[in-house]
Scaffold this motif. Structure first.
Motif, short mmCIF file in Angstrom:
data_model
loop_
_atom_site.label_atom_id
_atom_site.label_comp_id
_atom_site.label_asym_id
_atom_site.label_seq_id
_atom_site.Cartn_x
_atom_site.Cartn_y
_atom_site.Cartn_z
N THR A 13 0.84 -1.21 0.00
CA THR A 13 0.00 0.00 0.00
C THR A 13 0.87 1.25 0.00
O THR A 13 0.67 2.17 -0.82
N PHE A 14 1.81 1.30 0.90
CA PHE A 14 2.70 2.46 0.99
C PHE A 14 3.55 2.58 -0.27
O PHE A 14 3.74 3.67 -0.82
N GLY A 15 4.06 1.44 -0.74
CA GLY A 15 4.92 1.45 -1.92
C GLY A 15 4.20 1.94 -3.16
O GLY A 15 4.71 2.78 -3.91
N TYR A 16 3.00 1.42 -3.40
CA TYR A 16 2.23 1.85 -4.56
C TYR A 16 1.85 3.33 -4.47
O TYR A 16 1.88 4.06 -5.46
N ALA A 17 1.48 3.76 -3.27
CA ALA A 17 1.00 5.13 -3.10
C ALA A 17 2.09 6.16 -3.41
O ALA A 17 1.80 7.23 -3.97
N VAL A 18 3.34 5.84 -3.05
CA VAL A 18 4.41 6.83 -3.23
C VAL A 18 5.24 6.58 -4.49
O VAL A 18 6.08 7.40 -4.84
N SER A 19 4.99 5.45 -5.17
CA SER A 19 5.85 5.09 -6.30
C SER A 19 5.83 6.13 -7.41
O SER A 19 6.89 6.55 -7.91
N GLY A 20 4.61 6.54 -7.80
CA GLY A 20 4.51 7.51 -8.89
C GLY A 20 5.10 8.86 -8.51
O GLY A 20 5.82 9.49 -9.29
N LEU A 21 4.80 9.31 -7.29
CA LEU A 21 5.32 10.60 -6.83
C LEU A 21 6.85 10.57 -6.73
O LEU A 21 7.52 11.54 -7.10
N LEU A 22 7.38 9.44 -6.24
CA LEU A 22 8.82 9.31 -6.09
C LEU A 22 9.51 9.28 -7.45
O LEU A 22 10.56 9.91 -7.64
N ARG A 23 8.91 8.57 -8.41
CA ARG A 23 9.51 8.51 -9.75
C ARG A 23 9.53 9.88 -10.40
O ARG A 23 10.53 10.28 -11.02
N GLU A 24 8.45 10.65 -10.24
CA GLU A 24 8.40 11.98 -10.82
C GLU A 24 9.39 12.93 -10.14
O GLU A 24 9.91 13.86 -10.76
N ALA A 25 9.66 12.68 -8.85
CA ALA A 25 10.54 13.58 -8.09
C ALA A 25 12.02 13.31 -8.35
O ALA A 25 12.81 14.25 -8.47
N VAL A 26 12.41 12.03 -8.44
CA VAL A 26 13.85 11.72 -8.52
C VAL A 26 14.24 10.96 -9.79
O VAL A 26 15.42 10.81 -10.07
N GLY A 27 13.27 10.43 -10.55
CA GLY A 27 13.59 9.68 -11.76
C GLY A 27 13.77 8.20 -11.50
O GLY A 27 13.90 7.76 -10.36
N TYR A 28 13.77 7.43 -12.60
CA TYR A 28 13.82 5.97 -12.49
C TYR A 28 15.12 5.46 -11.85
O TYR A 28 15.10 4.54 -11.05
N ALA A 29 16.25 6.06 -12.20
CA ALA A 29 17.53 5.56 -11.72
C ALA A 29 17.60 5.58 -10.19
O ALA A 29 18.00 4.60 -9.55
N TYR A 30 17.18 6.70 -9.60
CA TYR A 30 17.24 6.81 -8.14
C TYR A 30 16.18 5.96 -7.46
O TYR A 30 16.38 5.49 -6.33
N VAL A 31 15.05 5.75 -8.14
CA VAL A 31 14.03 4.86 -7.58
C VAL A 31 14.60 3.44 -7.45
O VAL A 31 14.45 2.78 -6.42
N PHE A 32 15.27 2.96 -8.51
CA PHE A 32 15.86 1.62 -8.45
C PHE A 32 16.99 1.56 -7.42
O PHE A 32 17.19 0.52 -6.77
N LEU A 33 17.72 2.65 -7.24
CA LEU A 33 18.76 2.69 -6.21
C LEU A 33 18.16 2.57 -4.82
O LEU A 33 18.66 1.82 -3.97
#
Length: 298
Positions: A13-33
């Motif tokens: 629940t927490f992961g899905y909720a913040v995933s899109g916002l986090l990707r838009e904020a830092v980009g895919y590379a940092y999300v995978f990091l």
């Protein structure tokens, strides 16, 4: 088992909720990091801080053998497969096979849908990461609350069997898929999260059911087998659905979801059979118990 499924749901629940916002904020590379750091942290925690529960009847040699890192993968695999070769009540063995088969089909079908769902919503509704993240987060939040609060209440307080709750969860997921086939607006997609609230009833019920058909000492092997099934079905579903889904876009984008909806009738029928078989076994045991009491009293 409900608490186990609920803990998974809280994380998703927490992961899905913040995933899109986090990707838009830092980009895919940092999300995978970030994800890599979280996985490493979980691995280190399990390795150094999680204590293993050891049964009283386990000898020191068995304990040392279980902790031996040099034990072959093949040895582990055959330990799991021994679930099917160990002496067992034939009725329990048959029901175990049926539940695992139903679980495998359900996992294969729904894992495939999950793989293509983002592309499906992007095509049908023009969604991006943020909208899809909110959709998944909302659905995961609902099914987490349901499995943590409603499932234990229905099972323990209302005496509804695991098989019945699994059937209910399967029907609810089929309704969820039916809505997705014809989704045409954002509000309808979010409305579909209501029947999806009972999605985890399926995995919770099937896991719980399967534990009744094995001994206490085989619980670890059972859950290892379930984890193996989850991994294998996920890989197969990804290959099948990602290969076939683009081919269906020329005539109807919801074709694969309809195929999954039809496939769900298989685990539904199997679980109805399990439910009826358990009812017959309970009636038979009750009749035998009554007959024994009558003989004793006479």
């Amino acid at each position: 088992m409900a608490a186990f499924e609920g803990s998974i749901g809280l994380g998703t629940t927490f992961g899905y909720a913040v995933s899109g916002l986090l990707r838009e904020a830092v980009g895919y590379a940092y999300v995978f990091l970030i994800l890599m750091i979280l996985h490493i942290s979980a691995f280190v925690y399990i390795l150094f801080f999680t204590k293993e529960i050891i049964q009283n009847d386990a000898s020191a040699n068995e304990i040392e053998s279980n902790r031996n890192w040099l034990k072959s993968i093949c040895g582990r695999f055959f330990d799991v497969i021994s679930l099917f070769t160990a002496p067992r009540n034939p009725h329990k063995f048959r029901l175990l096979i049926i539940v695992l088969a139903a679980f495998s089909i359900e996992l294969l079908a729904y894992s495939g849908v999950s793989d293509i769902l983002y592309s499906y919503f992007r095509l049908r509704l023009g969604w991006g990461d943020k909208e899809y993240g909110w959709f998944d987060g909302l659905g995961s939040g609902f099914n987490t609350l349901a499995v943590l609060a409603l499932y234990p209440y229905l099972h323990h307080s209302r005496n509804i069997s695991n098989a019945t709750l699994t059937i209910f969860g399967t029907v609810s997921k089929m309704i969820f898929l039916l809505i997705l086939v014809f989704v045409w607006a954002d509000w309808l997609a979010y409305l579909a999260t209501i029947p999806s609230a009972f999605n985890r009833f399926i995995s919770t019920g099937m896991r719980s059911l399967s534990t009744f058909y094995v001994t206490d000492s085989e619980q670890g092997k059972l859950f290892s087998l379930i984890a193996l099934i989850e991994g294998v079905t996920g890989i197969i579903a990804s290959l099948i659905f990602n290969g076939l889904y683009p081919l269906t876009l020329n005539f109807f984008s919801g074709t694969m979801i309809i195929a999954v909806l039809v496939a769900f009738f298989i685990p539904l029928v199997l679980m109805i059979y399990v439910k009826r078989t358990e009812n017959k076994l309970e009636e038979s045991n009750s009749s035998s118990h009554i007959s024994e009491n009558v003989i004793e009293n006479s």
